[in-house]
Design an enzyme around this catalytic site. Structure first.
Site, short mmCIF file in Angstrom:
data_model
loop_
_atom_site.label_atom_id
_atom_site.label_comp_id
_atom_site.label_asym_id
_atom_site.label_seq_id
_atom_site.Cartn_x
_atom_site.Cartn_y
_atom_site.Cartn_z
N ASP A 129 -56.32 25.84 24.89
CA ASP A 129 -56.51 24.98 23.72
C ASP A 129 -56.89 25.84 22.52
O ASP A 129 -57.45 26.94 22.65
CB ASP A 129 -57.55 23.90 23.97
CG ASP A 129 -58.95 24.45 24.23
OD1 ASP A 129 -59.06 25.40 25.03
OD2 ASP A 129 -59.93 23.93 23.65
N GLU A 135 -62.08 24.17 25.60
CA GLU A 135 -63.08 25.17 25.27
C GLU A 135 -63.47 25.12 23.80
O GLU A 135 -64.61 25.37 23.45
CB GLU A 135 -62.55 26.57 25.61
CG GLU A 135 -63.62 27.67 25.63
CD GLU A 135 -63.90 28.31 24.29
OE1 GLU A 135 -64.90 29.05 24.18
OE2 GLU A 135 -63.11 28.10 23.34
#
Length: 379
Positions: free
Chosen positions: A73, A138
């Site tokens: 991500d 994250e």
């Protein structure tokens, strides 16, 4: 190196995986790993409006078990018009790979898989096990990613003996820094109640600003500590102050402050919370304190794992890495609860910036360094 990480890095960058969207990024990783003999497990967590896709992949069943952890991500690109190219183009120009995630940390994941591919070609019957924990959560909440996957790993007998997080830790040159710990982060939100009144008649009011300032003063007057063997001093920063008052002649009824403490291994979130309570009580405040700790401080002391990393990095890059605990938080804070963990990756000069990019040559050297690390640890 015979495996080039750049095509895989480009494929990952072209996936629009702004947290929590996956955009097909984990499919790209899975397609790269399965032909190498990895068993891949997809783990999806989170509510319907924030579904997070994660991947755990493992090759081998014996020890030692080395796990590489990372995230696909990325943060939003921001002002797209300010980018020279599409933020998700994966354009290569003048020896640089451009795109959101090139530096943090799709380039690093591609480099690890490239290094892993070459290691397996040379060591098809390698000892031990290699796994990858790749999350899609994250950069935002960090609730339904690595933390949840680790719980699944523990329940299913998959906890590694050691873990390497591929965050971009190098400062100026590839290999100059290994992170062996991180400071903890505690956010406190304080509300102090007083009694509203006219500023000309302070005896008829109770000024909450004065009490809040009196509580904060001792916390700011002197350092909370002088640092420790591997950590810098703890820092406390007041990050917000609000009384909601526009009138110059009115003593407000409420004062609020927000602060953030980045703390070393002299403290825990519990001891710091009590310290805040003590300061507020000493100031005679009628108050409410709400705290949130995004991670405790942790440290992987120098020993066989850290020493092996240092040797491999020095041999591959020609640079002896410094052992560091600075910076913000990372998913290593979750992994530290289960096994020794350290972080090593590329130079993080442009992470989260417009025109984020990574050096093509550096990513190839990072792949070679990862190959050397795997060989040093597993043999």
């Amino acid at each position: 190196m015979t495996t080039d990480p750049i095509p895989l890095a480009q494929a990952l960058i072209r996936c629009r995986s702004v947290t929590p969207a996956d955009g097909g990024a984990l499919d790209v990783v899975q397609r790269a790993l399965e032909p190498l003999g990895f068993t891949c497990t997809r783990l999806v967590y989170g509510p319907d409006d924030y579904r997070v896709d994660n991947l755990f992949a493992r090759r081998g069943t014996a020890g030692p078990h080395l796990c590489y952890a990372g995230h696909t991500d990325v943060v939003p690109p921001g002002d797209v018009a300010a980018w020279t190219d599409d933020p998700f183009s994966g354009e290569v120009r003048d020896g640089l790979l451009f795109g959101r995630g090139a530096c943090d940390m799709k380039g690093g994941i591609a480099a690890f898989i490239a290094g892993l591919t070459d290691y397996l070609a040379a060591h098809p019957d390698h000892p031990g096990s290699i796994s990858l924990l790749i999350t899609g959560d994250e950069e935002d909440r960090s609730v339904d990613g690595t933390a949840k996957v680790l719980e699944w790993m523990q329940a299913n007998g998959q906890v590694p003996d050691m873990a390497l997080v591929g965050e971009p830790t190098s400062r100026r040159a590839l290999g100059d820094t290994i992170k062996i710990g991180r400071r903890g982060s505690l956010t406190g939100r304080i509300t102090v109640q007083g009694k509203q009144g006219h500023s000309a008649y302070p005896a008829l009011a109770d000024n909450p600003i004065h009490r809040l300032v009196a509580a904060l003063g001792p916390l700011l007057a002197a350092p909370l500590d002088n640092g420790s063997e591997f950590f810098p001093p703890t820092t406390l920063q007041v990050t917000g102050f609000d009384v909601g008052n526009r009138a110059s002649n009115v003593i407000p009824a409420t004062a609020r402050a927000m602060l953030n403490i980045r703390f070393n291994d002299h403290h825990t979130s519990a001891t710091l919370t009590e310290r805040l309570h003590a300061a507020l009580r000493a100031a005679g405040c009628a108050y409410a304190l709400d705290v949130d700790c995004s991670g405790e401080s942790f440290l992987t002391r120098p020993g066989p794992f850290v020493d092996a990393l240092s040797r491999a990095i020095a041999r591959s890059t020609g640079v002896t890495p410094a052992l560091d605990t600075g910076g913000g938080t990372s998913d290593a804070r979750f992994i530290a609860r289960y096994c020794p963990v350290a972080e090593f990756g590329a130079v993080g000069a442009t992470l989260h910036q417009v025109n984020e990019h990574a050096s093509v040559a550096e990513l190839r050297r990072l792949a070679a360094a990862y190959q050397t690390i795997i060989a040093e640890i597993l043999g």
